[in-house]
Design an enzyme around this catalytic site. Structure first.
Site, mmCIF file in Angstrom:
data_model
loop_
_atom_site.group_PDB
_atom_site.id
_atom_site.type_symbol
_atom_site.label_atom_id
_atom_site.label_comp_id
_atom_site.label_asym_id
_atom_site.label_seq_id
_atom_site.Cartn_x
_atom_site.Cartn_y
_atom_site.Cartn_z
ATOM 1 N N GLY A 1 113.279 69.730 32.105
ATOM 2 C CA GLY A 1 112.842 69.237 33.403
ATOM 3 C C GLY A 1 112.297 67.842 33.250
ATOM 4 O O GLY A 1 111.986 67.396 32.130
ATOM 5 N N GLN B 1 107.386 60.374 35.217
ATOM 6 C CA GLN B 1 107.621 60.226 33.774
ATOM 7 C C GLN B 1 108.516 59.035 33.459
ATOM 8 O O GLN B 1 108.533 58.569 32.318
ATOM 9 C CB GLN B 1 108.240 61.504 33.189
ATOM 10 C CG GLN B 1 107.267 62.682 33.170
ATOM 11 C CD GLN B 1 107.910 63.906 32.562
ATOM 12 O OE1 GLN B 1 108.610 64.646 33.253
ATOM 13 N NE2 GLN B 1 107.691 64.139 31.279
ATOM 14 N N CYS C 1 106.355 68.859 26.379
ATOM 15 C CA CYS C 1 106.574 67.878 27.449
ATOM 16 C C CYS C 1 107.223 66.636 26.857
ATOM 17 O O CYS C 1 106.808 66.178 25.785
ATOM 18 C CB CYS C 1 105.234 67.526 28.097
ATOM 19 S SG CYS C 1 105.359 66.317 29.417
ATOM 20 N N LEU C 2 108.197 66.087 27.570
ATOM 21 C CA LEU C 2 108.862 64.862 27.097
ATOM 22 C C LEU C 2 107.897 63.685 27.016
ATOM 23 O O LEU C 2 108.171 62.717 26.312
ATOM 24 C CB LEU C 2 110.035 64.517 28.023
ATOM 25 C CG LEU C 2 111.175 65.552 28.036
ATOM 26 C CD1 LEU C 2 112.160 65.234 29.155
ATOM 27 C CD2 LEU C 2 111.887 65.593 26.696
ATOM 28 N N HIS D 1 104.813 73.180 35.674
ATOM 29 C CA HIS D 1 104.704 72.055 34.748
ATOM 30 C C HIS D 1 105.190 70.767 35.416
ATOM 31 O O HIS D 1 104.504 69.736 35.372
ATOM 32 C CB HIS D 1 105.515 72.349 33.477
ATOM 33 C CG HIS D 1 105.520 71.236 32.489
ATOM 34 N ND1 HIS D 1 104.924 71.331 31.249
ATOM 35 C CD2 HIS D 1 106.043 69.986 32.539
ATOM 36 C CE1 HIS D 1 105.069 70.186 30.605
ATOM 37 N NE2 HIS D 1 105.769 69.350 31.361
ATOM 38 N N GLU D 2 106.380 70.833 36.041
ATOM 39 C CA GLU D 2 106.939 69.618 36.650
ATOM 40 C C GLU D 2 106.087 69.147 37.817
ATOM 41 O O GLU D 2 105.840 67.939 37.966
ATOM 42 C CB GLU D 2 108.377 69.857 37.110
ATOM 43 C CG GLU D 2 109.370 70.140 36.004
ATOM 44 C CD GLU D 2 109.278 69.191 34.837
ATOM 45 O OE1 GLU D 2 108.931 68.015 35.027
ATOM 46 O OE2 GLU D 2 109.522 69.640 33.700
ATOM 47 N N HIS E 1 103.033 67.103 37.114
ATOM 48 C CA HIS E 1 103.246 65.676 36.861
ATOM 49 C C HIS E 1 103.054 64.846 38.140
ATOM 50 O O HIS E 1 102.670 63.675 38.066
ATOM 51 C CB HIS E 1 104.665 65.431 36.325
ATOM 52 C CG HIS E 1 104.836 65.693 34.860
ATOM 53 N ND1 HIS E 1 104.196 64.945 33.893
ATOM 54 C CD2 HIS E 1 105.606 66.586 34.187
ATOM 55 C CE1 HIS E 1 104.566 65.389 32.688
ATOM 56 N NE2 HIS E 1 105.410 66.383 32.840
HETATM 57 NI NI NI Z 1 106.302 67.305 31.201
#
Ligand code: NI
Length: 177
Positions: free
Chosen positions: A46, A51, A99-100, A141-142, A145
């Site tokens: 995701g 981000q 997480c990225l 989670h998304e 952000h």
């Molecule tokens: Ni993340």
């Protein structure tokens, strides 16, 4: 176009993103293409627009079932804009997340077990889903952000936060989000 993913510590990840006002525009399609390209390049589960430095309430996610990760079920490829989340019970569960924007690490994070989410696709069509478990976790989670929240801020026990190689030596881990 593959974009740079901001990493934890960048102040732009801490802002509240703003609602999308116009759907079906070339700008929105271009943003979504960049998000898809970037997520695919990093093999993510995701990605949220903040981000890549875009402060709009836009997230994408999607996971193909993988027998190596039985706890991470299939999640349909989804574009979710201006989302709202509503827990369907008080029940929470904890699981490992990555997480990225926090690459190479995992933490043990509590999330609502079941929730209903609603929002719009890129054409402005409203939809809603009731989900549980891993799908519910990815959405939470998304959407965090979009409110400037990174998963480490939700970890209750910081002894369960660390580097992948130290926590899970030699293991192949599920995708980051
Ligand atoms: Ni993340």
């Amino acid at each position: 176009m593959i974009r740079e993913v901001l990493r934890m510590g960048d102040e732009r990840l801490l802002r509240r993103a703003v609602e999308v006002g116009r759907f079906g525009t070339p700008e929105l399609f271009a943003l979504l293409q960049d998000m898809r390209d970037t997520m695919a390049h990093l093999n993510g589960a995701g990605l949220a627009a903040p981000q890549i430095g875009v402060g709009l309430r836009v997230v994408i996610f999607g996971v193909t079932a993988n027998p190596r990760y039985p706890d991470a079920g299939e999640v349909p490829d989804t574009v979710l804009i201006n989302p709202t989340l509503e827990p369907l019970s008080d029940e929470t569960e904890e699981a490992w997340e990555g997480c990225l924007s926090v690459p190479g690490m995992r933490g043990w994070v509590p999330r609502w077990s079941r929730l209903r989410y609603a929002g719009f696709d890129e054409q402005g069509r409203r939809f809603e889903r009731s989900v549980a478990g891993f799908h519910a976790r990815v959405v939470q989670h998304e959407c965090d952000h979009l409110d400037g929240i990174l998963y480490p801020m939700r970890i209750r026990d910081l002894t369960k936060f660390g580097f992948n190689e130290a926590l899970f030596p030699g293991q192949d881990l599920p995708q980051e989000e």
